[in-house]
Write an enzyme that holds these catalytic residues in place. Structure first.
Site, PDB file in Angstrom:
ATOM      1  N   CYS A  36     -11.017  -5.909  15.528  1.00 48.48           N
ATOM      2  CA  CYS A  36     -10.647  -7.080  14.869  1.00 48.48           C
ATOM      3  C   CYS A  36     -10.416  -8.420  15.541  1.00 48.48           C
ATOM      4  CB  CYS A  36      -9.327  -6.578  13.967  1.00 48.48           C
ATOM      5  SG  CYS A  36      -8.778  -7.773  12.851  1.00 48.48           S
TER       6      CYS A  36
ATOM      7  N   CYS B 177      -2.469 -11.271  13.564  1.00 53.02           N
ATOM      8  CA  CYS B 177      -2.142 -10.750  12.334  1.00 53.02           C
ATOM      9  C   CYS B 177      -1.067  -9.514  12.385  1.00 53.02           C
ATOM     10  CB  CYS B 177      -3.451 -10.147  11.708  1.00 53.02           C
ATOM     11  SG  CYS B 177      -3.051  -9.329  10.194  1.00 53.02           S
TER      12      CYS B 177
ATOM     13  N   CYS C 228      -1.930  -4.612  12.298  1.00 52.41           N
ATOM     14  CA  CYS C 228      -2.093  -3.730  12.975  1.00 52.41           C
ATOM     15  C   CYS C 228      -1.485  -3.986  14.331  1.00 52.41           C
ATOM     16  CB  CYS C 228      -3.475  -3.526  13.514  1.00 52.41           C
ATOM     17  SG  CYS C 228      -4.620  -2.839  12.098  1.00 52.41           S
TER      18      CYS C 228
ATOM     19  N   CYS D  14     -10.933  -7.504   6.651  1.00 51.64           N
ATOM     20  CA  CYS D  14      -9.966  -6.698   7.311  1.00 51.64           C
ATOM     21  C   CYS D  14     -10.746  -5.359   7.602  1.00 51.64           C
ATOM     22  CB  CYS D  14      -8.687  -6.565   6.539  1.00 51.64           C
ATOM     23  SG  CYS D  14      -7.651  -5.076   6.925  1.00 51.64           S
TER      24      CYS D  14
ATOM     25  N   TYR E 219       9.613  12.449  -7.253  1.00 53.94           N
ATOM     26  CA  TYR E 219       9.054  11.262  -7.025  1.00 53.94           C
ATOM     27  C   TYR E 219       7.553  11.329  -6.986  1.00 53.94           C
ATOM     28  CZ  TYR E 219      13.514  10.879  -4.704  1.00 53.94           C
ATOM     29  OH  TYR E 219      15.015  10.697  -4.806  1.00 53.94           O
TER      30      TYR E 219
ATOM     31  N   GLU F  25       9.312  11.234 -11.914  1.00 53.22           N
ATOM     32  CA  GLU F  25       8.769   9.653 -11.278  1.00 53.22           C
ATOM     33  C   GLU F  25       9.593   8.671 -12.407  1.00 53.22           C
ATOM     34  OE1 GLU F  25       6.997   8.248  -8.980  1.00 53.22           O
ATOM     35  OE2 GLU F  25       7.327   6.433 -10.173  1.00 53.22           O
TER      36      GLU F  25
ATOM     37  N   ASP G 152       9.073  13.422  -2.397  1.00 54.65           N
ATOM     38  CA  ASP G 152       8.089  12.441  -1.564  1.00 54.65           C
ATOM     39  C   ASP G 152       8.758  11.123  -2.151  1.00 54.65           C
ATOM     40  OD1 ASP G 152       6.237  10.891  -0.434  1.00 54.65           O
ATOM     41  OD2 ASP G 152       4.537  11.776  -1.770  1.00 54.65           O
TER      42      ASP G 152
ATOM     43  N   CYS H 127       7.075   8.643   4.124  1.00 55.67           N
ATOM     44  CA  CYS H 127       6.625   7.356   4.434  1.00 55.67           C
ATOM     45  C   CYS H 127       7.477   6.591   5.527  1.00 55.67           C
ATOM     46  CB  CYS H 127       6.060   6.542   3.662  1.00 55.67           C
ATOM     47  SG  CYS H 127       7.127   5.805   2.466  1.00 55.67           S
TER      48      CYS H 127
END
Ligand SMILES: C[S@@+](CC[C@H](N)C(=O)[O-])C[C@H]1O[C@@H](n2cnc3c(N)ncnc32)[C@H](O)[C@@H]1O
Length: 591
Positions: A198, A204, A207, A320, A442, A463, A513, A540
């Site tokens: 990239c 940016c 990444c 991108c 979730y 949820e 989650d 996450c």
């Protein structure tokens, strides 16, 4: 299918799921949702729009001076230090890493003397530093020389043992942010800049790892999980946190309680995998003139793209490479239109691009047997730009539809591997009967509940988002799962436990989650009261996962046989190649 240019939308507040860095992100999950502010007009004199970094330095100077553009600085009272960052947030993780590097006592001493925000550098200054380590957020961290006092310099895209010339930017607690000007002596074992695909990489903020091999990226992510469990598995839950607690070392789970972290599972696609991006732009500044866009040329003041690393400045980005090709195609053609019509925008805008199976095909017909996954309906992709539009994707043999602006994982290529792994963990138990009941907390649009439903006699999902629950219900029907077998409830995750009193805990699996902040006390209490045989925790944010699992293990430690939770498996998934993000999956079982 509505494939029109996104509408101008005022900022409704940001709801962010999934991987989030405090710094720039590449969509609502990796990028702060800039669904946009009424953008104030910029300065009244034209700027040199090509010099992105110059702009960043200026912004940093303003931040450091605590001033606002265009306002005269008033005599200011000495401000109190800002509060400590939110526990388990990216800023908190970085601060703890800096504490570890500089020494906890040293940092406490500097803090006590009121100097935690006294940067020994001026903004814009160039210095050569040696990178000591790479932080979990993917930036290199250097220690300032002794004469500058205890202080760190955080440098995106710099690697351990490298000497880098950096330009100093804004400061934060105990560190300055900086950007690489030149890698003076590269770490040739790890860095190979020919890997970078990239042209915006390094500036940016999306990444961090393009110069690294896939293998190194996976190993760094495994290491981030190991470190998270060392640092955060002893951290208290949010409701008990106060400044004092955060600055003590809470002490993690003993090593024996954390299984060896398995190697990170690679994404089958390491570029062109990202199924959602949210670039943004501001309305024209006051000094802009209509002739600036004559002939379709892009004026320097108009930046359409993502944030610069460590900054709120937008950088102009034409494509991108981690996003899928349909997203890039649509985005490129939209850019031309936006440039032509920029004077019709009275507010800044956050765009949304979501990769979807072509929604003009009839989903119900697609799922009628025999299902032909090679047909156009399952292979033709489209780009949805309306947040309220419907997006559709296949995961394994299940079809999911959801509101394009709502939550769904952003890497379709790796999702079947993630779902199979969770299935494998559930199946891995020997010597006990297979579980019969599944609770998906979730649950979003029903990814785990629906994908794993074949294995269970009863499934329940919960949820907070009503639109996701509506999608989950429709997805159950679409995939031919009978209503009497599966149910979805909209509400706070902990409310599910009151509705599954008929689920036998010894034959029940609970999948967790949650969003980045993890679970709260109310949820954990209900979970521990329920005490099901198996818990699979997908996250996450490995830091809040480590904190929650530490809590679950510790709180059941002294309990009798069959009542104690033990961690049996811990492994990362590379949902976001080229970035520092890792998705972590843990298995807990009762003993
Ligand atoms: C990381 S996503 C996971 C969604 C789903 N498991 C998937 O993989 O597609 C977290 C989800 O939790 C939901 N959520 C956030 N806070 C919640 C709460 N207190 N109770 C229930 N759901 C919540 C969000 O709306 C989001 O859909």
């Amino acid at each position: 299918m509505a494939n029109t240019l996104p509408q101008i939308r005022p900022l409704p507040g940001s709801v962010v799921e999934g991987p989030v860095l405090k710094r720039p992100r590449l969509d609502t999950d990796v990028i702060p949702t800039r669904v946009e502010v009424e953008a104030p007009a910029k300065e009244d004199t034209p700027r040199d729009g090509d010099e992105v970094m110059q702009e960043v330095v200026e912004e940093a100077k303003l931040n450091s001076a605590g001033g606002k553009k265009g306002t005269k600085s008033k005599k200011t009272k000495k401000k109190k230090d800002p509060p400590l960052p939110d526990p388990c947030s990216a800023a908190d993780v970085l601060y703890r890493e800096i504490r570890e590097l500089l020494g906890e006592e040293t940092v406490d001493r500097v803090t006590d003397s009121g100097n935690a925000f006294k940067a020994p550098y001026t903004v814009g200054e160039e210095v050569v530093v040696k990178i000591e380590r790479i932080g979990s957020g993917g930036s290199g961290i250097a220690v300032a020389p002794e004469e500058k006092g205890p202080w760190a310099i955080v440098v995106p895209c710099a690697l351990p043992r490298e000497m880098v010339r950096v330009r100093i930017g804004r400061y934060e607690r105990m560190h300055s942010c900086a950007s690489v000007v030149e890698v003076v002596s590269p770490n040739t074992e790890l860095r190979d800049d020919s890997r970078v695909r990239c042209k915006y990489f390094g500036t940016c903020g999306g990444c961090q790892y393009q110069m690294l091999s896939g293998e190194t990226q996976l190993e760094l992510k495994r290491d981030a999980i190991v470190r998270a469990y060392k640092t955060y598995s002893g951290a208290p839950l949010p409701f008990t946190i106060c400044t004092l607690v955060l600055t003590c070392n809470a002490g993690g789970l003993p090593e024996s309680a954390v299984p060896t972290v398995e190697s990170t599972i690679e994404s089958p696609l390491v570029y062109a995998y990202r199924t959602k991006i949210t670039p943004h732009f501001e309305r024209p500044p006051k000094y802009a003139k209509k002739q600036d866009v004559a002939g379709g040329s892009q004026p320097p003041w108009l930046k359409i793209g993502f944030n610069v690393a460590n900054s709120n400045s937008t950088m102009d980005i034409e494509e991108c490479p981690i996003a899928t090709s349909v997203l890039n195609e649509k985005y490129k053609s939209d850019r031309t239109e936006i440039i032509q019509n920029i004077f019709s925008y009275k507010k800044g805008v956050s765009l949304m691009y979501r990769d979807s199976l072509d929604p003009t095909f009839d989903a119900k017909k697609m799922m009628l047997p025999p299902v032909d996954k090679l047909s156009e309906a399952f292979t033709k992709h489209a780009c949805v730009t309306d947040q309220k539009g419907v997006s559709r994707e296949l995961v394994g043999d299940k079809l999911f539809q959801y509101t394009a602006g709502g939550f769904f994982q952003n890497n379709n290529a790796v999702l079947p591997l993630l779902v199979d792994h969770v299935r494998g963990l559930i199946d891995s138990e020997e010597g006990r009967d297979h579980p019969t009941h599944l609770v998906d907390t979730y649950c979003g649009a029903g990814l785990f509940a629906i994908s794993l439903s074949d294995k269970f006699t009863k499934v329940a999902g919960i949820e907070l988002s009503q639109s996701s629950i509506a999608s989950a219900k429709e997805n159950a029907t679409l995939n031919g799962i009978p209503e009497e077998k599966i149910s979805f409830l909209s509400g706070e995750a902990q409310n599910i436990f009151a509705t599954v009193r008929d689920f036998p805990p010894e034959r029940t699996v609970v999948v967790i989650d949650p969003p980045r902040k993890g679970c709260d006390e109310l949820f954990l209490k209900q979970l521990l009261d329920f005490r099901c045989n198996t818990v699979v925790y997908v996250s996450c944010n490995v830091h809040s996962q480590a904190r929650d699992i530490g809590e679950i293990v510790r709180r059941t430690e002294g309990d009798g046989e069959g009542r104690r939770y033990r961690m049996e498996s811990l492994r990362g998934f590379d949902l976001f190649p080229q970035t520092a993000h890792v998705e972590s999956v843990a298995l807990l079982r009762l003993y």
